[in-house]
Design a protein around this motif. Structure first.
Motif, PDB file in Angstrom:
ATOM      1  N   PRO A 169      21.196 -40.366 -46.521  1.00  0.00           N
ATOM      2  CA  PRO A 169      21.007 -40.673 -47.939  1.00  0.00           C
ATOM      3  C   PRO A 169      21.064 -39.432 -48.831  1.00  0.00           C
ATOM      4  CG  PRO A 169      19.371 -41.810 -46.600  1.00  0.00           C
ATOM      5  CD  PRO A 169      20.035 -40.802 -45.715  1.00  0.00           C
ATOM      6  N   LEU A 170      20.557 -38.294 -48.319  1.00  0.00           N
ATOM      7  CA  LEU A 170      20.637 -37.057 -49.093  1.00  0.00           C
ATOM      8  C   LEU A 170      22.086 -36.653 -49.314  1.00  0.00           C
ATOM      9  CD1 LEU A 170      17.796 -34.977 -47.374  1.00  0.00           C
ATOM     10  CD2 LEU A 170      17.745 -35.959 -49.663  1.00  0.00           C
ATOM     11  N   ALA A 171      22.861 -36.651 -48.220  1.00  0.00           N
ATOM     12  CA  ALA A 171      24.273 -36.294 -48.332  1.00  0.00           C
ATOM     13  C   ALA A 171      25.033 -37.325 -49.154  1.00  0.00           C
ATOM     14  CB  ALA A 171      24.888 -36.164 -46.940  1.00  0.00           C
ATOM     15  N   GLY A 172      24.701 -38.619 -48.940  1.00  0.00           N
ATOM     16  CA  GLY A 172      25.373 -39.655 -49.706  1.00  0.00           C
ATOM     17  C   GLY A 172      25.112 -39.533 -51.194  1.00  0.00           C
ATOM     18  N   GLY A 173      23.861 -39.240 -51.571  1.00  0.00           N
ATOM     19  CA  GLY A 173      23.544 -39.054 -52.984  1.00  0.00           C
ATOM     20  C   GLY A 173      24.267 -37.862 -53.580  1.00  0.00           C
ATOM     21  N   ALA A 174      24.359 -36.766 -52.792  1.00  0.00           N
ATOM     22  CA  ALA A 174      25.057 -35.574 -53.273  1.00  0.00           C
ATOM     23  C   ALA A 174      26.553 -35.844 -53.435  1.00  0.00           C
ATOM     24  CB  ALA A 174      24.823 -34.416 -52.316  1.00  0.00           C
ATOM     25  N   LEU A 175      27.164 -36.473 -52.417  1.00  0.00           N
ATOM     26  CA  LEU A 175      28.595 -36.783 -52.498  1.00  0.00           C
ATOM     27  C   LEU A 175      28.894 -37.748 -53.639  1.00  0.00           C
ATOM     28  CD1 LEU A 175      29.525 -37.179 -48.718  1.00  0.00           C
ATOM     29  CD2 LEU A 175      30.395 -35.440 -50.281  1.00  0.00           C
ATOM     30  N   LEU A 176      27.985 -38.673 -53.853  1.00  0.00           N
ATOM     31  CA  LEU A 176      28.157 -39.646 -54.933  1.00  0.00           C
ATOM     32  C   LEU A 176      28.279 -38.944 -56.277  1.00  0.00           C
ATOM     33  CD1 LEU A 176      28.144 -42.701 -55.713  1.00  0.00           C
ATOM     34  CD2 LEU A 176      25.659 -42.494 -55.953  1.00  0.00           C
ATOM     35  N   GLY A 177      27.432 -37.927 -56.480  1.00  0.00           N
ATOM     36  CA  GLY A 177      27.461 -37.199 -57.741  1.00  0.00           C
ATOM     37  C   GLY A 177      28.640 -36.250 -57.864  1.00  0.00           C
ATOM     38  N   TRP A 178      29.083 -35.672 -56.749  1.00  0.00           N
ATOM     39  CA  TRP A 178      30.135 -34.659 -56.794  1.00  0.00           C
ATOM     40  C   TRP A 178      31.535 -35.250 -56.731  1.00  0.00           C
ATOM     41  CZ3 TRP A 178      27.563 -31.310 -52.420  1.00  0.00           C
ATOM     42  CH2 TRP A 178      26.410 -30.711 -52.944  1.00  0.00           C
ATOM     43  N   LEU A 179      31.755 -36.163 -55.769  1.00  0.00           N
ATOM     44  CA  LEU A 179      33.118 -36.602 -55.470  1.00  0.00           C
ATOM     45  C   LEU A 179      33.327 -38.108 -55.613  1.00  0.00           C
ATOM     46  CD1 LEU A 179      33.696 -34.398 -52.275  1.00  0.00           C
ATOM     47  CD2 LEU A 179      34.515 -33.940 -54.598  1.00  0.00           C
ATOM     48  N   GLY A 239      25.444 -46.771 -36.151  1.00  0.00           N
ATOM     49  CA  GLY A 239      24.795 -47.817 -36.927  1.00  0.00           C
ATOM     50  C   GLY A 239      24.046 -47.285 -38.133  1.00  0.00           C
ATOM     51  N   PRO A 240      23.014 -46.424 -37.924  1.00  0.00           N
ATOM     52  CA  PRO A 240      22.249 -45.944 -39.074  1.00  0.00           C
ATOM     53  C   PRO A 240      23.064 -45.106 -40.045  1.00  0.00           C
ATOM     54  CG  PRO A 240      21.573 -44.818 -37.049  1.00  0.00           C
ATOM     55  CD  PRO A 240      22.431 -45.975 -36.645  1.00  0.00           C
ATOM     56  N   LEU A 241      24.021 -44.314 -39.541  1.00  0.00           N
ATOM     57  CA  LEU A 241      24.805 -43.473 -40.444  1.00  0.00           C
ATOM     58  C   LEU A 241      25.679 -44.321 -41.359  1.00  0.00           C
ATOM     59  CD1 LEU A 241      25.487 -40.550 -41.182  1.00  0.00           C
ATOM     60  CD2 LEU A 241      27.334 -40.630 -39.507  1.00  0.00           C
ATOM     61  N   ALA A 242      26.351 -45.317 -40.792  1.00  0.00           N
ATOM     62  CA  ALA A 242      27.222 -46.171 -41.602  1.00  0.00           C
ATOM     63  C   ALA A 242      26.432 -47.034 -42.573  1.00  0.00           C
ATOM     64  CB  ALA A 242      28.074 -47.057 -40.701  1.00  0.00           C
ATOM     65  N   ILE A 243      25.146 -47.215 -42.311  1.00  0.00           N
ATOM     66  CA  ILE A 243      24.295 -47.989 -43.210  1.00  0.00           C
ATOM     67  C   ILE A 243      23.666 -47.087 -44.269  1.00  0.00           C
ATOM     68  CG2 ILE A 243      22.162 -49.355 -43.338  1.00  0.00           C
ATOM     69  CD1 ILE A 243      22.899 -50.322 -40.456  1.00  0.00           C
ATOM     70  N   ASP A 244      23.011 -46.026 -43.825  1.00  0.00           N
ATOM     71  CA  ASP A 244      22.189 -45.215 -44.722  1.00  0.00           C
ATOM     72  C   ASP A 244      23.008 -44.326 -45.644  1.00  0.00           C
ATOM     73  OD1 ASP A 244      20.078 -46.332 -43.321  1.00  0.00           O
ATOM     74  OD2 ASP A 244      19.933 -44.649 -41.937  1.00  0.00           O
ATOM     75  N   PHE A 245      24.210 -43.946 -45.210  1.00  0.00           N
ATOM     76  CA  PHE A 245      25.018 -43.007 -45.968  1.00  0.00           C
ATOM     77  C   PHE A 245      25.355 -43.544 -47.356  1.00  0.00           C
ATOM     78  CE2 PHE A 245      28.746 -39.834 -45.145  1.00  0.00           C
ATOM     79  CZ  PHE A 245      28.067 -38.872 -45.867  1.00  0.00           C
ATOM     80  N   TYR A 246      25.623 -44.856 -47.455  1.00  0.00           N
ATOM     81  CA  TYR A 246      26.083 -45.376 -48.738  1.00  0.00           C
ATOM     82  C   TYR A 246      25.000 -46.089 -49.536  1.00  0.00           C
ATOM     83  CZ  TYR A 246      26.728 -50.473 -47.787  1.00  0.00           C
ATOM     84  OH  TYR A 246      26.556 -51.821 -47.550  1.00  0.00           O
ATOM     85  N   LEU A 247      23.744 -46.079 -49.057  1.00  0.00           N
ATOM     86  CA  LEU A 247      22.667 -46.759 -49.788  1.00  0.00           C
ATOM     87  C   LEU A 247      22.498 -46.243 -51.223  1.00  0.00           C
ATOM     88  CD1 LEU A 247      19.842 -47.205 -47.098  1.00  0.00           C
ATOM     89  CD2 LEU A 247      21.480 -48.902 -47.912  1.00  0.00           C
ATOM     90  N   PRO A 248      22.535 -44.912 -51.459  1.00  0.00           N
ATOM     91  CA  PRO A 248      22.373 -44.459 -52.850  1.00  0.00           C
ATOM     92  C   PRO A 248      23.486 -44.932 -53.786  1.00  0.00           C
ATOM     93  CG  PRO A 248      22.024 -42.642 -51.307  1.00  0.00           C
ATOM     94  CD  PRO A 248      22.605 -43.781 -50.519  1.00  0.00           C
ATOM     95  N   SER A 249      24.603 -45.397 -53.233  1.00  0.00           N
ATOM     96  CA  SER A 249      25.735 -45.809 -54.074  1.00  0.00           C
ATOM     97  C   SER A 249      25.650 -47.261 -54.514  1.00  0.00           C
ATOM     98  CB  SER A 249      27.053 -45.575 -53.324  1.00  0.00           C
ATOM     99  OG  SER A 249      27.197 -46.490 -52.245  1.00  0.00           O
ATOM    100  N   PHE A 250      24.623 -48.006 -54.098  1.00  0.00           N
ATOM    101  CA  PHE A 250      24.544 -49.427 -54.446  1.00  0.00           C
ATOM    102  C   PHE A 250      24.654 -49.668 -55.957  1.00  0.00           C
ATOM    103  CE2 PHE A 250      22.605 -52.001 -50.709  1.00  0.00           C
ATOM    104  CZ  PHE A 250      23.557 -51.479 -49.853  1.00  0.00           C
TER     105      PHE A 250
END
Length: 396
Positions: free
Chosen positions: A145-155, A16-27
């Motif tokens: 969110p940290l990993a999501g923000g990093a992935l957002l910028g890289w890939l 639940g939290p991973l599928a929610i929090d991972f993509y929050l920085p991409s909004f």
């Protein structure tokens, strides 16, 4: 409980939290990619909450009828395939539908997780195990969110959902190889046709319902924060998307630390004792947050202090509400877990949608919904205690 089993349950509870929090920085990025605004992107979050609420009602009776493993394996596989569909989404409508299906699969882990703990533990031990699971699942709001923000910028944003696909596949393998069947072999197999009757019975069981609603309102406050914080942090106060995770993670760290404190506290007074007292602290933090948001401060830090308090106290509210609600449910633990989770995420979906509906370019909608959830949680807690005393319920 063996460490390997605890890690598997922790991974399942992290869906639940991973599928929610991972993509929050991409909004904000998703809003640009799909030529829309953040408020419409938030509908993908609300769709996920609705899927969690509805799907759990299906998995509960299945887990009581066919055991814990088979429904779980099917659900994790569905989560993995839907994550891949999210990564390939050509439009926001596709993404919203895929997120709904993703939730239908991911909620299997949440239902079976609670049922397995109930199969193996008494109420006080359950509260301790749920608190330990908070340590594992609590890493998701810090790291995701940290990993999501990093992935957002890289890939790019698609890589976020590709990672969720990989996590789902690894979790499926862990369940298939190492999670035993915990439903006792001599337990009566609950007929599926009796599922609605079992849900009616649970809805008439006020100690169960009251604790479930108290925990559900706490969850709703947390997801109001999850829905509103990307706009408040990134858009309103200019926090870079790649730094969003640090702020989000600091609140999650408070949640983890308090949950570990709870494992020590419940051995002395029991989960109900601390649940009834912590809801008042939750309300105090919510009122302070609302007062500060109404003043519309020029800087973010005044909002962060009461937000930290609101999220940290959930480390006591969530495990104790779950332990109290699940106590005494016996062979119907799957249905009880399903209804518990469905109520929680149904309320959470409403809270997330309300934050979006009230959007006015400030932090006030998020603060108002959190405060309202805290006030209703206090009311439910008081009514539950009153009902327990009238019926002679032990109150755990």
């Amino acid at each position: 409980m063996p460490l390997r089993l605890l890690l598997i349950l922790g991974a399942l509870s992290a869906f639940g939290p991973l599928a929610i929090d991972f993509y929050l920085p991409s909004f904000p990025t998703l809003a640009r990619v799909f030529a829309t605004d953040v408020e419409h992107v938030q509908l993908s979050l609300a769709a996920y909450f609705i899927g969690l609420a509805l799907g759990q009602l299906v998995y509960g009776p299945l887990a009581d009828r066919f055991g814990r493993r088979k429904p779980l394996l099917a659900g994790v596989l569905l989560f993995s395939l839907a994550s891949l569909a999210c990564a390939l989404a050509p439009s926001l409508e596709w993404l919203i539908v895929a997120r709904f299906v993703q939730a239908l699969g991911g909620c299997a882990g949440m239902v079976v997780n609670r049922a397995v703990v109930r199969d193996l533990c008494d109420p006080i031990a359950s509260a301790k195990v749920f608190s330990q699971l908070m340590l594992i699942m609590g890493l998701a709001p810090i790291l995701a969110p940290l990993a999501g923000g990093a992935l957002l910028g890289w890939l790019g944003w698609q890589s976020i959902f590709a990672c969720l696909f990989a996590f789902g596949v690894l979790s499926w393998l862990g369940v298939a190889l190492w999670l035993p069947e915990t439903l006792a072999a001599d337990s009566p197999n609950a007929p599926l046709r009796g599922a609605l009757g079992e849900y009616r019975r649970l809805l008439g069981d006020w100690p169960f319902l009251g604790h479930a609603l108290t925990g559900g309102l706490a969850v709703a406050g947390m997801f109001a924060y999850i829905a509103g914080s990307p706009f408040v942090f990134i858009e309103l106060y200019g926090v870079p998307a790649e730094h969003y995770g640090w702020l989000f993670g600091s609140n999650a760290l408070g949640f983890i630390l308090v949950a570990q404190l709870n494992a020590w506290l419940v051995a002395r007074h029991g989960p109900g004792y601390w649940l009834r007292r912590t809801v008042w602290f939750y309300l105090a933090c919510g009122l302070l947050l609302l007062a500060i948001a109404t003043a519309r401060p020029a800087h973010l830090w005044p909002l962060l202090i009461p937000l930290f308090g609101c999220i940290a106290c959930l480390g006591i509210l969530l495990p104790n509400a779950s332990a109290c609600a699940m106590a005494g449910q016996g062979t119907h633990a799957g249905s009880a877990s399903a209804l518990l989770g469905s109520l929680q995420f149904g309320i959470a979906a409403g809270a997330a949608a309300l934050v979006a509906a009230l959007h006015d370019g400030s932090a006030w909608p998020m603060a108002l919904v959190i405060c309202a959830c805290a006030a209703l949680a206090v009311l439910c807690s008081r009514l539950t205690r009153w009902a327990e005393r009238r019926s002679g319920h032990p109150g755990w």
